[in-house]
Design an enzyme around this catalytic site. Structure first.
Site, mmCIF file in Angstrom:
data_model
loop_
_atom_site.group_PDB
_atom_site.id
_atom_site.type_symbol
_atom_site.label_atom_id
_atom_site.label_comp_id
_atom_site.label_asym_id
_atom_site.label_seq_id
_atom_site.Cartn_x
_atom_site.Cartn_y
_atom_site.Cartn_z
ATOM 1 N N PRO A 109 0.819 -1.212 0.000
ATOM 2 C CG PRO A 109 -0.935 -1.608 1.482
ATOM 3 C CD PRO A 109 0.381 -2.175 1.021
ATOM 4 C CB CYS A 110 1.504 3.640 -2.634
ATOM 5 S SG CYS A 110 -0.086 4.102 -3.366
ATOM 6 C CD GLN A 111 -3.287 4.188 -0.211
ATOM 7 O OE1 GLN A 111 -2.584 3.245 0.118
ATOM 8 N NE2 GLN A 111 -4.167 4.092 -1.183
ATOM 9 N N PRO A 112 1.048 5.586 2.674
ATOM 10 C CG PRO A 112 1.543 3.924 4.218
ATOM 11 C CD PRO A 112 0.994 4.138 2.833
ATOM 12 C CG PHE A 113 5.696 5.299 1.376
ATOM 13 C CD1 PHE A 113 6.542 5.471 2.458
ATOM 14 C CD2 PHE A 113 5.116 4.063 1.184
ATOM 15 C CE1 PHE A 113 6.826 4.426 3.324
ATOM 16 C CE2 PHE A 113 5.398 3.006 2.052
ATOM 17 C CZ PHE A 113 6.240 3.189 3.120
#
Length: 353
Positions: free
Chosen positions: A80-84
């Site tokens: 999942p890319c949302q944290p970055f």
């Protein structure tokens, strides 16, 4: 034949592209139930694990996959890319998703697949540089003597009608390997960039809030009366700066940024990067080029280069989230073809380290 295990598979963009390239999809792993239903429907022969990889052991995975004599193995991972991403709305210091790539390490260490592909947003490589998630993973690959290439690439360079920059890592235990050469661009011999209209222009018209009876997932979100007025006041290629004063939001009267929100997609260009809210008029340049609505689920899927027979399940918002989170199919296909060329090269036929 290369067998594929798709970690954090979501609805299956990576798997779809690798399958199109000629690889065999063995299994997908994801924690989202709606994405899992979509994945299982479109990859019925693959095993699916509706499970958090933090709780799945490598031995369980090996046992479930069974005997695979003389087969090579690829692990693909799009954590999942949302944290970055720059588009995140939360400023939480701690996000457990930041550690998911680290949990992927144990599968690579213990099973030693022939190949590894990792895809994420470009911001991943900037998180504490050498000590961030990507830096830690690269150290694991180097210790295990994988050869790898890692680059920030643009999806439109590989035939995707969408401007979407991604961080991609490709690794092999059999020899040197590189990110595939772009096939599309502004100069010959590259092919011209794909455009929005090339991909969605033939779909039947819809009103906001409608579903088409015969085109799967050709379904649009409803609009409020005010937003319906706004899209009607938006010319082709236009956006909120073209509206009369009475339609302008108060928050935009003193803010000159975010001019893409409420905009129409350009017919003759690649689309803006699709987010998890890609069917919402107010969340980006997601207005249909000519019709008075936001793009449909099927139109969003086409801009991610999914085939029309790929069916999505869940609510409207869930399907949009699945599509926005997916790896563009044609990008994954380019990576799959690169792996097959790598395998076909006699220089890479030695036993892995």
């Amino acid at each position: 034949m290369i067998d594929v295990v798709d970690f954090f598979c979501g609805c299956g963009g990576t798997s779809a592209g690798l399958r199109n390239a000629g690889l065999n999809i063995l299994a997908g792993i994801d924690i989202n139930a709606d994405a899992g239903k979509t994945y299982q429907s479109n990859f019925p022969a693959a095993k699916f694990f509706l499970q958090d990889i933090q709780k799945l052991s490598p031995s369980e995975l090996v046992e479930a996959l069974g005997q695979r004599p003389n087969r090579q193995l690829l692990f693909a991972a799009c954590a999942p890319c949302q944290p970055f991403t720059k588009q995140k709305t939360s400023k939480r210091e701690f996000d457990e998703r930041k550690g998911l790539l680290d949990h992927f390490h144990k599968f690579v260490k213990e099973i030693r697949p022939d190949f590894v592909v990792v895809e994420n947003v470009p911001g991943l490589q900037r998180i504490k540089r050498d000590e961030g998630p990507l830096g830690r993973f690269i150290k694991v690959l180097a210790k295990l003597r994988y050869k790898f290439d890692v680059q920030v690439i643009s999806s439109q360079d590989y035939g995707v009608p969408q401007i979407r920059r991604r961080l991609v890592l490709i690794a092999s235990r059999h020899g040197k390997i590189a990110i595939p050469t772009p096939t599309h661009g502004l100069t010959a011999p590259k092919r011209p960039y794909e455009t929005v209209w090339n991909w969605i222009g033939d779909l039947p018209p819809l009103e906001a809030g409608q579903s088409h009876e015969s085109v799967s997932n050709h379904r649009t979100a409803a609009l409020s009366d005010q937003n319906a007025r706004r899209i009607r006041a938006t010319p082709e290629n236009g956006g909120r700066l073209d509206w009369p004063a009475d339609l302008t939001l108060d928050c935009h009267k003193t803010h000159s940024g975010h001019t893409d929100v409420y905009g129409r997609l350009f017919k003759d260009r690649p689309a803006s990067a699709l987010s998890t809210r890609c069917i919402s008029l107010s969340n980006g340049r997601y207005g249909h080029p000519t019709q008075h609505r936001a793009i449909s689920v099927r139109e969003a899927a086409r801009l991610q280069t999914f085939d029309d027979d790929f069916e999505f399940f869940g609510s409207l918002n869930s399907m949009a989230r699945q599509i926005g989170n997916a790896v563009p199919v044609k990008l994954a296909e380019a990576l799959g073809r690169q792996l097959l060329e790598h395998v076909a090269d006699p220089r890479n036929h030695s036993k892995p380290n």
